[in-house]
Design an enzyme around this catalytic site. Sequence first.
Site, PDB file in Angstrom:
ATOM      1  N   HIS A  53       9.407   2.132   6.179  1.00 45.35           N
ATOM      2  CA  HIS A  53       9.443   0.706   6.592  1.00 45.35           C
ATOM      3  C   HIS A  53       8.497   0.613   7.391  1.00 45.35           C
ATOM      4  CE1 HIS A  53      10.709  -3.134   8.015  1.00 45.35           C
ATOM      5  NE2 HIS A  53      10.425  -2.835   9.018  1.00 45.35           N
ATOM      6  N   ASN A  94       0.786 -11.211   3.385  1.00 46.57           N
ATOM      7  CA  ASN A  94       1.080 -12.567   4.326  1.00 46.57           C
ATOM      8  C   ASN A  94       1.523 -11.893   5.612  1.00 46.57           C
ATOM      9  OD1 ASN A  94       1.162 -14.754   2.469  1.00 46.57           O
ATOM     10  ND2 ASN A  94       2.725 -13.432   1.318  1.00 46.57           N
ATOM     11  N   HIS A 103       8.488  -6.749   5.628  1.00 53.04           N
ATOM     12  CA  HIS A 103       8.008  -5.152   5.279  1.00 53.04           C
ATOM     13  C   HIS A 103       6.808  -5.565   4.674  1.00 53.04           C
ATOM     14  CE1 HIS A 103       9.367  -0.949   3.410  1.00 53.04           C
ATOM     15  NE2 HIS A 103       7.942  -1.361   3.010  1.00 53.04           N
ATOM     16  N   HIS A 105       3.635  -5.816   2.458  1.00 52.44           N
ATOM     17  CA  HIS A 105       3.703  -5.890   0.909  1.00 52.44           C
ATOM     18  C   HIS A 105       2.461  -6.818   0.581  1.00 52.44           C
ATOM     19  CE1 HIS A 105       6.128  -9.542   2.247  1.00 52.44           C
ATOM     20  NE2 HIS A 105       5.644 -10.074   0.980  1.00 52.44           N
ATOM     21  N   HIS A 107       0.394  -8.640  -2.643  1.00 53.70           N
ATOM     22  CA  HIS A 107       0.764  -9.438  -4.262  1.00 53.70           C
ATOM     23  C   HIS A 107      -0.526  -9.152  -4.785  1.00 53.70           C
ATOM     24  CE1 HIS A 107       4.271 -11.640  -2.944  1.00 53.70           C
ATOM     25  NE2 HIS A 107       3.887 -11.606  -1.612  1.00 53.70           N
TER      26      HIS A 107
END
Length: 119
Positions: A53, A94, A103, A105, A107
Amino acid sequence: MTTATEQVSDFYCQEALTGNTPVTVIEETDDVLAFEHTRPSYPVHIVVVPKPHTPSLEDLGEGGEELLLKVLRVVRSVAAKVREEYGACCVVTNLGEYQESKHQHWHVLFRGELPEGHV
């Protein structure tokens, strides 16, 4: 009434990384998972997440910059493959209210169009 987003504040820990929601793996290391987005917004939409996490790009959690470098290595690898196959690639992360799942991430995507004159 609560929405799915409100019910699942960390989709990656609660669903994708546990197997509760099956994902199509693109690339995986001991610390990082890259998979096809479960609800893609683009013709190619891949998500890259650290397995431990990690709250966000601003809050790297216990993994710190060492884990971020591992994540970025996978982002680079996946992005290079997308660019090679489709001719272009976008990489986005973001923060704040734009970050639905809390969490970190990334894209990696191909939007489906290229500038005029490019194939």
